[in-house]
Motif scaffolding. Structure first.
Motif, mmCIF file in Angstrom:
data_model
loop_
_atom_site.group_PDB
_atom_site.id
_atom_site.type_symbol
_atom_site.label_atom_id
_atom_site.label_comp_id
_atom_site.label_asym_id
_atom_site.label_seq_id
_atom_site.Cartn_x
_atom_site.Cartn_y
_atom_site.Cartn_z
ATOM 1 N N SER A 123 -17.459 1.320 11.819
ATOM 2 C CA SER A 123 -17.512 2.358 12.849
ATOM 3 C C SER A 123 -18.840 2.216 13.584
ATOM 4 O O SER A 123 -19.742 1.501 13.138
ATOM 5 N N GLU A 124 -18.967 2.894 14.712
ATOM 6 C CA GLU A 124 -20.220 2.851 15.474
ATOM 7 C C GLU A 124 -21.323 3.593 14.723
ATOM 8 O O GLU A 124 -21.058 4.512 13.953
ATOM 9 N N ARG A 125 -22.557 3.198 15.001
ATOM 10 C CA ARG A 125 -23.691 3.900 14.427
ATOM 11 C C ARG A 125 -23.905 5.235 15.168
ATOM 12 O O ARG A 125 -23.348 5.460 16.238
ATOM 13 N N TYR A 126 -24.719 6.071 14.571
ATOM 14 C CA TYR A 126 -24.945 7.423 15.093
ATOM 15 C C TYR A 126 -26.342 7.551 15.697
ATOM 16 O O TYR A 126 -27.270 6.817 15.332
ATOM 17 N N ASP A 127 -26.470 8.528 16.577
ATOM 18 C CA ASP A 127 -27.790 8.883 17.107
ATOM 19 C C ASP A 127 -28.420 10.023 16.321
ATOM 20 O O ASP A 127 -29.636 10.235 16.395
ATOM 21 N N ALA A 128 -27.598 10.736 15.563
ATOM 22 C CA ALA A 128 -28.102 11.794 14.682
ATOM 23 C C ALA A 128 -27.152 11.970 13.514
ATOM 24 O O ALA A 128 -25.933 11.917 13.688
ATOM 25 N N ILE A 129 -27.735 12.169 12.339
ATOM 26 C CA ILE A 129 -26.975 12.534 11.138
ATOM 27 C C ILE A 129 -27.590 13.820 10.611
ATOM 28 O O ILE A 129 -28.783 13.872 10.317
ATOM 29 N N LEU A 130 -26.779 14.865 10.507
ATOM 30 C CA LEU A 130 -27.239 16.176 10.047
ATOM 31 C C LEU A 130 -26.599 16.464 8.702
ATOM 32 O O LEU A 130 -25.372 16.454 8.581
ATOM 33 N N LEU A 131 -27.423 16.707 7.697
ATOM 34 C CA LEU A 131 -26.919 16.970 6.351
ATOM 35 C C LEU A 131 -27.156 18.418 5.954
ATOM 36 O O LEU A 131 -28.291 18.878 5.878
ATOM 37 N N ASP A 132 -26.049 19.118 5.699
ATOM 38 C CA ASP A 132 -26.094 20.486 5.174
ATOM 39 C C ASP A 132 -24.973 20.627 4.159
ATOM 40 O O ASP A 132 -24.142 21.522 4.231
ATOM 41 N N VAL A 133 -24.936 19.687 3.213
ATOM 42 C CA VAL A 133 -23.863 19.661 2.224
ATOM 43 C C VAL A 133 -24.291 20.237 0.883
ATOM 44 O O VAL A 133 -23.473 20.423 -0.014
ATOM 45 N N ASP A 134 -25.583 20.521 0.728
ATOM 46 C CA ASP A 134 -26.126 21.083 -0.513
ATOM 47 C C ASP A 134 -27.117 22.174 -0.148
ATOM 48 O O ASP A 134 -27.339 22.471 1.028
ATOM 49 N N ASN A 135 -27.770 22.739 -1.174
ATOM 50 C CA ASN A 135 -28.853 23.675 -0.916
ATOM 51 C C ASN A 135 -30.182 22.957 -0.718
ATOM 52 O O ASN A 135 -31.235 23.571 -0.696
ATOM 53 N N GLY A 136 -30.094 21.646 -0.572
ATOM 54 C CA GLY A 136 -31.278 20.833 -0.363
ATOM 55 C C GLY A 136 -31.297 19.667 -1.319
ATOM 56 O O GLY A 136 -30.439 19.539 -2.203
ATOM 57 N N PRO A 137 -32.272 18.769 -1.191
ATOM 58 C CA PRO A 137 -32.355 17.591 -2.057
ATOM 59 C C PRO A 137 -32.467 17.933 -3.540
ATOM 60 O O PRO A 137 -32.089 17.126 -4.390
ATOM 61 N N ASP A 138 -32.981 19.109 -3.838
ATOM 62 C CA ASP A 138 -33.125 19.529 -5.228
ATOM 63 C C ASP A 138 -32.146 20.647 -5.581
ATOM 64 O O ASP A 138 -32.309 21.325 -6.599
ATOM 65 N N GLY A 139 -31.127 20.846 -4.735
ATOM 66 C CA GLY A 139 -30.147 21.908 -4.968
ATOM 67 C C GLY A 139 -28.740 21.382 -4.784
ATOM 68 O O GLY A 139 -27.971 21.886 -3.955
ATOM 69 N N ILE A 140 -28.380 20.359 -5.564
ATOM 70 C CA ILE A 140 -27.099 19.674 -5.414
ATOM 71 C C ILE A 140 -25.955 20.591 -5.835
ATOM 72 O O ILE A 140 -26.001 21.212 -6.893
ATOM 73 N N VAL A 141 -24.921 20.652 -5.005
ATOM 74 C CA VAL A 141 -23.771 21.511 -5.314
ATOM 75 C C VAL A 141 -22.526 20.697 -5.659
ATOM 76 O O VAL A 141 -21.499 21.263 -6.023
ATOM 77 N N ARG A 142 -22.620 19.373 -5.552
ATOM 78 C CA ARG A 142 -21.448 18.526 -5.827
ATOM 79 C C ARG A 142 -21.906 17.230 -6.473
ATOM 80 O O ARG A 142 -22.817 16.564 -5.963
ATOM 81 N N ASP A 143 -21.282 16.880 -7.598
ATOM 82 C CA ASP A 143 -21.615 15.635 -8.275
ATOM 83 C C ASP A 143 -21.446 14.451 -7.321
ATOM 84 O O ASP A 143 -20.452 14.341 -6.611
ATOM 85 N N GLY A 144 -22.431 13.585 -7.303
ATOM 86 C CA GLY A 144 -22.377 12.419 -6.429
ATOM 87 C C GLY A 144 -23.244 12.555 -5.201
ATOM 88 O O GLY A 144 -23.632 11.550 -4.593
ATOM 89 N N ASN A 145 -23.561 13.784 -4.797
ATOM 90 C CA ASN A 145 -24.380 13.965 -3.601
ATOM 91 C C ASN A 145 -25.830 13.551 -3.813
ATOM 92 O O ASN A 145 -26.580 13.398 -2.835
ATOM 93 N N GLU A 146 -26.236 13.364 -5.058
ATOM 94 C CA GLU A 146 -27.608 12.934 -5.326
ATOM 95 C C GLU A 146 -27.947 11.661 -4.561
ATOM 96 O O GLU A 146 -29.081 11.463 -4.127
ATOM 97 N N ARG A 147 -26.954 10.799 -4.395
ATOM 98 C CA ARG A 147 -27.212 9.511 -3.740
ATOM 99 C C ARG A 147 -27.631 9.679 -2.284
ATOM 100 O O ARG A 147 -28.275 8.797 -1.717
#
Length: 227
Positions: free
Chosen positions: A136-160
């Motif tokens: 797929s084409e590359r992006y000009d912006a990637i916005l991550l709001d899938v957890d409560n933050g890098p130290d607040g993982i809400v789904r197994d696997g998101n650590e990566r």
């Protein structure tokens, strides 16, 4: 005191149960017993999109958002999207879109029918991989709001997403000058260092959860890939 009414539940793949509740005129999505997001505390999620788009150099940006939630970031991205731009949202919980068109329909409005955007049931990491691998084409912006933050993982696997390898792939999925923006419920100095180690130029902002300068203080990182 108004009681909370449970409207629906859904299971996060590899995570806890989401519960949509109403509280008077407001809605809240709970993760287990914790409040994940709500209509009264939307400002920082809207700022995630608005502030990111204000930092882009591309005239017709291609934007990827990880997590639909209640659609705050998506709607803000569409509201500030330059002509010719496009937004793709990755959401792993199908019921979230059912809620958007059901109990939250008034909040959603016509967003899901906007031809400038698309919500797909997918892991945002998989869409990042597609951009890196050239499918797929590359992006000009990637916005991550899938957890409560890098130290607040809400789904197994998101650590990566937040480790050195995941940040490197996010960088490689961006066009030169592109921005990786990450929302967090709290600051995280170690994550700031990891972003810099992955080759980003990093800006960190603190944003209130409510537009009247009240509510919790949230953190947003803007990590730019060199041009």
């Amino acid at each position: 005191m108004l009681p909370r009414e449970t409207l629906a539940t859904a299971r996060v793949p590899g995570g806890d149960t989401l519960t949509l509740v109403s509280h008077g005129r407001d809605f809240v999505i709970m993760l287990g017993r914790d409040e994940l997001m709500g209509t009264r505390m939307r400002f920082s999620e809207e700022q995630l999109a608005e502030l990111t788009l204000a930092r882009l150099v591309a005239s017709r940006p291609r934007v990827l958002i990880g997590g639909y939630g209640m659609g705050f970031t998506y709607r803000a991205a569409l509201a500030h999207l330059p002509e010719g731009g496009r937004v793709v949202v990755a959401e792993v919980v199908p019921e979230i879109l059912e809620w958007a068109q059901g109990p939250l329909a008034e909040l959603t409005g016509e967003t899901l029918a906007d031809p400038r955007g698309e919500v797909v049931i997918a892991d945002v990491a998989a869409l990042i991989d597609d951009a890196v691998d050239g499918t797929s084409e590359r992006y000009d912006a990637i916005l991550l709001d899938v957890d409560n933050g890098p130290d607040g993982i809400v789904r197994d696997g998101n650590e990566r997403l937040y480790g050195r390898g995941g940040l490197t792939r996010a960088r490689d999925a961006l066009n030169p000058g592109g921005v990786l923006a990450v929302w967090s419920a709290a600051p995280d100095p170690r994550f700031t260092r990891r972003l810099k180690d992955a080759g980003f130029t990093v800006e960190e902002r603190t944003v209130r959860a409510r537009p009247n300068n009240k509510g919790p203080r949230h953190t947003i990182w803007f990590a730019r890939r060199s041009a």
